[in-house]
Design a protein around this motif. Structure first.
Motif, PDB file in Angstrom:
ATOM      1  N   THR A  99      -0.888   6.715 -13.529  1.00  6.96           N
ATOM      2  CA  THR A  99      -0.973   6.415 -12.100  1.00  6.96           C
ATOM      3  C   THR A  99      -0.443   5.011 -11.826  1.00  6.96           C
ATOM      4  N   HIS A 100       0.508   4.944 -10.894  1.00  4.53           N
ATOM      5  CA  HIS A 100       1.062   3.667 -10.452  1.00  4.53           C
ATOM      6  C   HIS A 100       0.763   3.496  -8.960  1.00  4.53           C
ATOM      7  N   GLY A 101       1.083   2.313  -8.472  1.00  3.69           N
ATOM      8  CA  GLY A 101       0.943   2.059  -7.049  1.00  3.69           C
ATOM      9  C   GLY A 101       2.308   1.764  -6.452  1.00  3.69           C
ATOM     10  N   LEU A 153       5.743  -3.592  -5.111  1.00  7.44           N
ATOM     11  CA  LEU A 153       4.857  -3.865  -6.234  1.00  7.44           C
ATOM     12  C   LEU A 153       4.089  -2.625  -6.646  1.00  7.44           C
ATOM     13  N   CYS A 154       3.803  -2.565  -7.958  1.00  8.31           N
ATOM     14  CA  CYS A 154       2.833  -1.582  -8.432  1.00  8.31           C
ATOM     15  C   CYS A 154       1.470  -2.239  -8.286  1.00  8.31           C
ATOM     16  N   ASN A 155       0.577  -1.589  -7.546  1.00  9.46           N
ATOM     17  CA  ASN A 155      -0.734  -2.201  -7.338  1.00  9.46           C
ATOM     18  C   ASN A 155      -1.861  -1.402  -7.982  1.00  9.46           C
ATOM     19  N   GLU A 156      -1.513  -0.564  -8.959  1.00 10.38           N
ATOM     20  CA  GLU A 156      -2.533   0.120  -9.757  1.00 10.38           C
ATOM     21  C   GLU A 156      -2.322  -0.336 -11.196  1.00 10.38           C
ATOM     22  N   TYR A 157      -3.391  -0.783 -11.834  1.00 14.10           N
ATOM     23  CA  TYR A 157      -3.216  -1.247 -13.215  1.00 14.10           C
ATOM     24  C   TYR A 157      -2.711  -0.106 -14.088  1.00 14.10           C
ATOM     25  N   CYS A 158      -1.572  -0.325 -14.741  1.00 12.03           N
ATOM     26  CA  CYS A 158      -0.963   0.763 -15.508  1.00 12.03           C
ATOM     27  C   CYS A 158      -0.638   0.369 -16.940  1.00 12.03           C
ATOM     28  N   GLY A 159      -1.104  -0.791 -17.374  1.00 10.56           N
ATOM     29  CA  GLY A 159      -0.885  -1.178 -18.766  1.00 10.56           C
ATOM     30  C   GLY A 159      -0.402  -2.602 -18.885  1.00 10.56           C
ATOM     31  N   GLY A 202       2.378  -4.113 -19.083  1.00  6.56           N
ATOM     32  CA  GLY A 202       3.481  -4.640 -18.280  1.00  6.56           C
ATOM     33  C   GLY A 202       3.279  -4.499 -16.788  1.00  6.56           C
ATOM     34  N   HIS A 203       2.056  -4.147 -16.402  1.00  9.72           N
ATOM     35  CA  HIS A 203       1.762  -3.891 -14.987  1.00  9.72           C
ATOM     36  C   HIS A 203       2.205  -5.035 -14.070  1.00  9.72           C
ATOM     37  N   GLN A 204       1.893  -6.283 -14.487  1.00 10.85           N
ATOM     38  CA  GLN A 204       2.203  -7.441 -13.641  1.00 10.85           C
ATOM     39  C   GLN A 204       3.703  -7.564 -13.363  1.00 10.85           C
ATOM     40  N   ALA A 205       4.513  -7.064 -14.286  1.00 13.16           N
ATOM     41  CA  ALA A 205       5.964  -7.204 -14.152  1.00 13.16           C
ATOM     42  C   ALA A 205       6.604  -6.027 -13.433  1.00 13.16           C
ATOM     43  N   MET A 206       5.792  -5.053 -13.040  1.00 13.77           N
ATOM     44  CA  MET A 206       6.362  -3.848 -12.430  1.00 13.77           C
ATOM     45  C   MET A 206       6.615  -4.088 -10.947  1.00 13.77           C
ATOM     46  N   SER A 207       7.837  -4.454 -10.638  1.00 15.00           N
ATOM     47  CA  SER A 207       8.199  -4.712  -9.245  1.00 15.00           C
ATOM     48  C   SER A 207       9.688  -4.487  -9.042  1.00 15.00           C
TER      49      SER A 207
HETATM   50 CU1  CUA Z   1       2.682   0.546 -12.649  1.00 16.64          CU
HETATM   51 CU2  CUA Z   1       0.898  -1.029 -12.479  1.00 16.64          CU
END
Ligand code: CUA
Length: 151
Positions: free
Chosen positions: A97-99, A132-138, A140-145
């Protein structure tokens, strides 16, 4: 006589089975729209429209964006549309799950594997919109944009 009864019974069983499977197929086909909004997350790359992600102009000021989300990126990245465009996003996840949040808009959605998320948004103001991805996904989550540029 015994043999005839067995034959009749097994024929009856086959008929019941066939009717049941047929009914299931029809029920699935005619079911609520949510049935069709699901997708096999293992086969996103082979399932339309996600077999061909990207941006497509579908009207004078209208664009369709078919996008997949996966750890830790968006496909396609860095899309561009002219100011005043309405963009119809069709999104799914290939893994977890991503945001999908777009700064300075009301877009803030969960994108889950196995589900198709549809969002429409008009972009009037030119600028670079951060996605931005606003669901914690692992890890690299912070870099997912990525960005949406409105010109
Ligand atoms: Cu994709 Cu957080």
């Amino acid at each position: 006589l015994d043999e005839k009864i067995w034959l009749f019974l097994s024929f009856g069983m086959i008929m019941i089975f066939m009717i049941f499977t047929g009914y299931q197929a029809v029920a699935l086909e005619m079911g609520p729209p949510s049935h069709k909004e699901t997708i096999d997350p293992q086969k996103v790359d082979q399932t339309a429209p996600f077999d061909n992600p990207g941006i497509k102009q579908i009207g004078e000021n209208e664009y369709e964006v078919v996008m997949t989300l996966q750890i830790f990126s968006f496909t396609p990245m860095d899309i561009e549309v002219p100011a005043g465009s309405t963009v119809h996003f069709t999104l799914t996840s290939k893994d977890v799950t991503h945001g999908f949040q777009v700064a300075n808009t009301n877009i803030n959605a969960m994108v889950m594997p196995g589900h198709i998320q549809k969002i429409s948004q008009k972009f009037d103001k030119p600028g670079k919109y951060l996605v931005l991805c606003n669901e914690y996904c692992g890890a690299g989550h912070q870099a997912m944009s990525t960005t949406i540029t409105v010109k």
